[in-house]
Write a protein that holds these residues in place. Structure first.
Motif, PDB file in Angstrom:
ATOM      1  N   LEU A  23       0.825  -1.204   0.000  1.00  0.00           N
ATOM      2  CA  LEU A  23       0.000   0.000   0.000  1.00  0.00           C
ATOM      3  C   LEU A  23       0.866   1.264   0.000  1.00  0.00           C
ATOM      4  CD1 LEU A  23      -2.722  -1.101   2.564  1.00  0.00           C
ATOM      5  CD2 LEU A  23      -3.074  -0.693   0.122  1.00  0.00           C
ATOM      6  N   ALA A  24       1.927   1.253   0.802  1.00  0.00           N
ATOM      7  CA  ALA A  24       2.772   2.440   0.910  1.00  0.00           C
ATOM      8  C   ALA A  24       3.483   2.735  -0.408  1.00  0.00           C
ATOM      9  CB  ALA A  24       3.790   2.263   2.034  1.00  0.00           C
ATOM     10  N   PHE A  25       3.983   1.710  -1.069  1.00  0.00           N
ATOM     11  CA  PHE A  25       4.648   1.932  -2.359  1.00  0.00           C
ATOM     12  C   PHE A  25       3.649   2.319  -3.446  1.00  0.00           C
ATOM     13  CE2 PHE A  25       8.370  -0.283  -0.590  1.00  0.00           C
ATOM     14  CZ  PHE A  25       9.391   0.521  -1.100  1.00  0.00           C
ATOM     15  N   ALA A  26       2.488   1.640  -3.467  1.00  0.00           N
ATOM     16  CA  ALA A  26       1.490   1.966  -4.490  1.00  0.00           C
ATOM     17  C   ALA A  26       1.008   3.400  -4.351  1.00  0.00           C
ATOM     18  CB  ALA A  26       0.314   0.995  -4.388  1.00  0.00           C
ATOM     19  N   GLU A  27       0.891   3.882  -3.119  1.00  0.00           N
ATOM     20  CA  GLU A  27       0.447   5.257  -2.902  1.00  0.00           C
ATOM     21  C   GLU A  27       1.450   6.251  -3.465  1.00  0.00           C
ATOM     22  OE1 GLU A  27      -0.125   7.405   1.184  1.00  0.00           O
ATOM     23  OE2 GLU A  27      -2.023   6.488   0.613  1.00  0.00           O
ATOM     24  N   ARG A  59      -4.039   4.810   9.400  1.00  0.00           N
ATOM     25  CA  ARG A  59      -4.963   5.885   9.029  1.00  0.00           C
ATOM     26  C   ARG A  59      -4.496   6.574   7.752  1.00  0.00           C
ATOM     27  NH1 ARG A  59      -6.053   9.531  13.872  1.00  0.00           N
ATOM     28  NH2 ARG A  59      -3.885  10.140  13.523  1.00  0.00           N
ATOM     29  N   LYS A  60      -3.187   6.833   7.634  1.00  0.00           N
ATOM     30  CA  LYS A  60      -2.651   7.485   6.439  1.00  0.00           C
ATOM     31  C   LYS A  60      -2.882   6.631   5.189  1.00  0.00           C
ATOM     32  CE  LYS A  60       1.171   9.775   8.921  1.00  0.00           C
ATOM     33  NZ  LYS A  60       0.869  11.188   8.673  1.00  0.00           N
ATOM     34  N   LEU A  61      -2.892   5.306   5.345  1.00  0.00           N
ATOM     35  CA  LEU A  61      -3.029   4.395   4.213  1.00  0.00           C
ATOM     36  C   LEU A  61      -4.478   3.998   3.935  1.00  0.00           C
ATOM     37  CD1 LEU A  61       0.030   2.060   4.896  1.00  0.00           C
ATOM     38  CD2 LEU A  61      -0.138   3.912   3.213  1.00  0.00           C
ATOM     39  N   GLY A  62      -5.424   4.548   4.706  1.00  0.00           N
ATOM     40  CA  GLY A  62      -6.830   4.244   4.485  1.00  0.00           C
ATOM     41  C   GLY A  62      -7.289   2.927   5.071  1.00  0.00           C
ATOM     42  N   VAL A  63      -6.477   2.310   5.907  1.00  0.00           N
ATOM     43  CA  VAL A  63      -6.801   0.999   6.472  1.00  0.00           C
ATOM     44  C   VAL A  63      -7.556   1.125   7.793  1.00  0.00           C
ATOM     45  CG1 VAL A  63      -5.814  -1.176   7.332  1.00  0.00           C
ATOM     46  CG2 VAL A  63      -4.795  -0.042   5.351  1.00  0.00           C
ATOM     47  N   LEU A  64      -7.262   2.158   8.558  1.00  0.00           N
ATOM     48  CA  LEU A  64      -7.840   2.275   9.894  1.00  0.00           C
ATOM     49  C   LEU A  64      -9.361   2.309   9.847  1.00  0.00           C
ATOM     50  CD1 LEU A  64      -7.304   2.588  12.916  1.00  0.00           C
ATOM     51  CD2 LEU A  64      -7.204   5.068  12.575  1.00  0.00           C
ATOM     52  N   GLU A 322       5.770   0.380  10.685  1.00  0.00           N
ATOM     53  CA  GLU A 322       6.684   1.524  10.550  1.00  0.00           C
ATOM     54  C   GLU A 322       7.735   1.267   9.479  1.00  0.00           C
ATOM     55  OE1 GLU A 322       6.660   2.983  15.242  1.00  0.00           O
ATOM     56  OE2 GLU A 322       8.540   2.802  14.153  1.00  0.00           O
ATOM     57  N   ASP A 323       8.334   0.067   9.501  1.00  0.00           N
ATOM     58  CA  ASP A 323       9.336  -0.285   8.484  1.00  0.00           C
ATOM     59  C   ASP A 323       8.794  -0.071   7.078  1.00  0.00           C
ATOM     60  OD1 ASP A 323      11.196  -1.123  10.369  1.00  0.00           O
ATOM     61  OD2 ASP A 323      10.964  -3.257   9.958  1.00  0.00           O
ATOM     62  N   ALA A 324       7.618  -0.655   6.834  1.00  0.00           N
ATOM     63  CA  ALA A 324       7.040  -0.627   5.486  1.00  0.00           C
ATOM     64  C   ALA A 324       6.785   0.796   5.018  1.00  0.00           C
ATOM     65  CB  ALA A 324       5.743  -1.433   5.476  1.00  0.00           C
ATOM     66  N   PHE A 325       6.187   1.592   5.883  1.00  0.00           N
ATOM     67  CA  PHE A 325       5.824   2.961   5.515  1.00  0.00           C
ATOM     68  C   PHE A 325       7.061   3.813   5.276  1.00  0.00           C
ATOM     69  CE2 PHE A 325       4.363   7.293   6.373  1.00  0.00           C
ATOM     70  CZ  PHE A 325       3.206   7.346   5.608  1.00  0.00           C
ATOM     71  N   THR A 326       8.049   3.704   6.164  1.00  0.00           N
ATOM     72  CA  THR A 326       9.242   4.539   6.035  1.00  0.00           C
ATOM     73  C   THR A 326      10.110   4.096   4.861  1.00  0.00           C
ATOM     74  OG1 THR A 326      10.377   3.162   7.687  1.00  0.00           O
ATOM     75  CG2 THR A 326       9.316   5.179   8.468  1.00  0.00           C
TER      76      THR A 326
END
Length: 407
Positions: A23-27, A59-64, A322-326
């Motif tokens: 999700l983080a990379f696709a965004e 929340r930032k990724l729309g999952v929350l 955290e790892d994935a997002f950063t």
């Protein structure tokens, strides 16, 4: 190298770390090919605690928003003496957590988190999820990383600028890389059970614990964490003891006498809960400590594949998120220097992950204390105010991703 190739990311593992990374990379505009060796995505384990540093990212990724209907906001973390059931300390959560850390503290079933992540992945263009596919070959070339995954006897080839190993403590990606370390049995077993609120075991817990809190019972031989899941219809119980090595995997067979012996000397109500909650499933706790998480040729390990830790700070999933997002943020911030971006990311993450692991180690020592050390622990917890106990966690729960500026 073509631009499409430069924007291609391959991820091995569709657990919490891999799905969050996709999700983080696709965004950020990357095309993602996500390989999962299981033919069906079934969540391992049972309950999961998601502290504000993790829910802020979800929340930032729309999952929350997808997760909230199935999750609960516990009112507090409560520490109790397992022998007397006396409350030793209380860390306020609920609305107090959201006000303090600007994101909720949640408890949920792991399957509900995975379902929320998968639903978001399904709606995100640019992510291809391939199940039943194990990455069994990695080749590093001058301009890309090529992998071959085996699915139903056929080979699937993919290549991209970055390969992310998010395939857990027994990572197949890590085992194919020289100098990336191995998993190690910690000497600890996790015993898990999920009981319905209206069952005899559920009633036994309600009699000694707090149904709307995360309750931890402290004892020299073991500790147990309990909290509601599945919209409050069940309680997740997790007890931790010393134990012998059992089969590597998410669950195995261990002698129940180990758990029974560890709980000797506890309050009758707690002993009754342990007896009624069975049969318990034993999980071997493995850790990964290694010198490298990344390769300048375009490989990064995240989550348990890189740094599996004991669960005593309830931060395994949070560190993976955290790892994935950063990782996605740093790689996208420095597209012209992929090797440098991985170096920056690893140096950025290592101190924080190490500090979270140390917090877990300290918790384990404190929760299993005996004799005068336990007396001193109880006195410290008793005189420490709830607000100060919460403040002790500001560094962990209040964390925000840093924006890296290269000068």
């Amino acid at each position: 190298m073509q631009d499409t190739q430069a924007r291609q990311v391959i991820i091995a593992g569709a657990g919490v770390a891999g799905l969050t990374a996709a999700l983080a990379f696709a965004e950020r505009g990357y095309a993602v090919r996500l390989f999962e060796q299981a033919s069906r995505l079934e969540a391992a384990g049972a309950g999961i605690q998601l502290s504000p540093n993790a829910t802020r990212i979800l929340r930032k990724l729309g999952v929350l928003e997808r997760l909230l209907p199935a999750a609960l906001r516990p009112e507090a973390v409560v520490l109790k003496d397992a022998g007397t059931l006396r409350e030793l300390a209380r860390v306020p959560l609920g609305q107090a957590a959201e006000a303090r850390w600007q994101a909720p503290y949640l408890v949920a079933h792991r399957a509900d988190l995975q379902a929320a992540l998968l639903a978001q992945v399904a709606e995100r263009p640019g992510i291809e999820l391939v199940t039943g596919a194990r990455v069994n070959s990695i080749a590093v070339n001058a301009s890309d990383v090529a992998v071959t995954a085996e699915a139903d006897g056929r080979a699937i080839e993919a290549s991209g600028r970055l390969l992310v190993g998010a395939d857990g403590v027994w990572s197949s990606v890590r085992t194919q890389l020289a100098g990336f370390g191995k998993s190690r049995f910690s000497g600890e077993l996790a015993w898990r059970a999920t009981v319905a609120v209206e069952s005899a075991a559920g009633e036994a817990f309600t009699a000694i614990g707090a149904a709307d809190c995360v309750t931890t019972f402290l004892h020299p031989g073991f500790h147990m964490v309990a909290y509601p899941v599945s919209n409050g219809r069940a309680f997740n119980l997790a007890a931790f003891t010393k134990g012998e090595r059992i089969a590597e995997g998410w669950s195995g067979h261990a002698d129940p006498a180990v758990l029974d012996g560890a709980t000797r000397g506890t309050a009758p109500g707690l002993a009754r809960l342990v007896a009624l909650a069975g049969p318990w499933t034993a999980f071997p706790i493995h850790t990964v400590v290694q010198q490298r998480w990344t390769s300048p040729q375009g490989i990064a390990l995240i989550g348990d594949a890189a740094h599996a830790m004991t669960p005593f700070a309830a931060q395994g999933a949070a560190m993976a998120i955290e790892d994935a997002f950063t990782l996605a943020a740093v790689v996208s911030d420095f597209p012209a220097d992929p090797a440098g971006s991985l170096h920056i990311w690893e140096n950025l993450r290592r101190p924080r992950v190490a500090k979270a692991a140390r917090r877990g180690a300290v918790n384990r020592l404190a929760w299993h204390a005996a004799g005068p050390v336990a007396v001193a622990r109880n006195l410290f917890l008793t005189i420490r105010s709830p607000d100060k106990l919460a403040a002790d966690l500001d560094w962990l729960y209040g964390w925000e991703p840093q924006k890296i500026i290269r000068r």
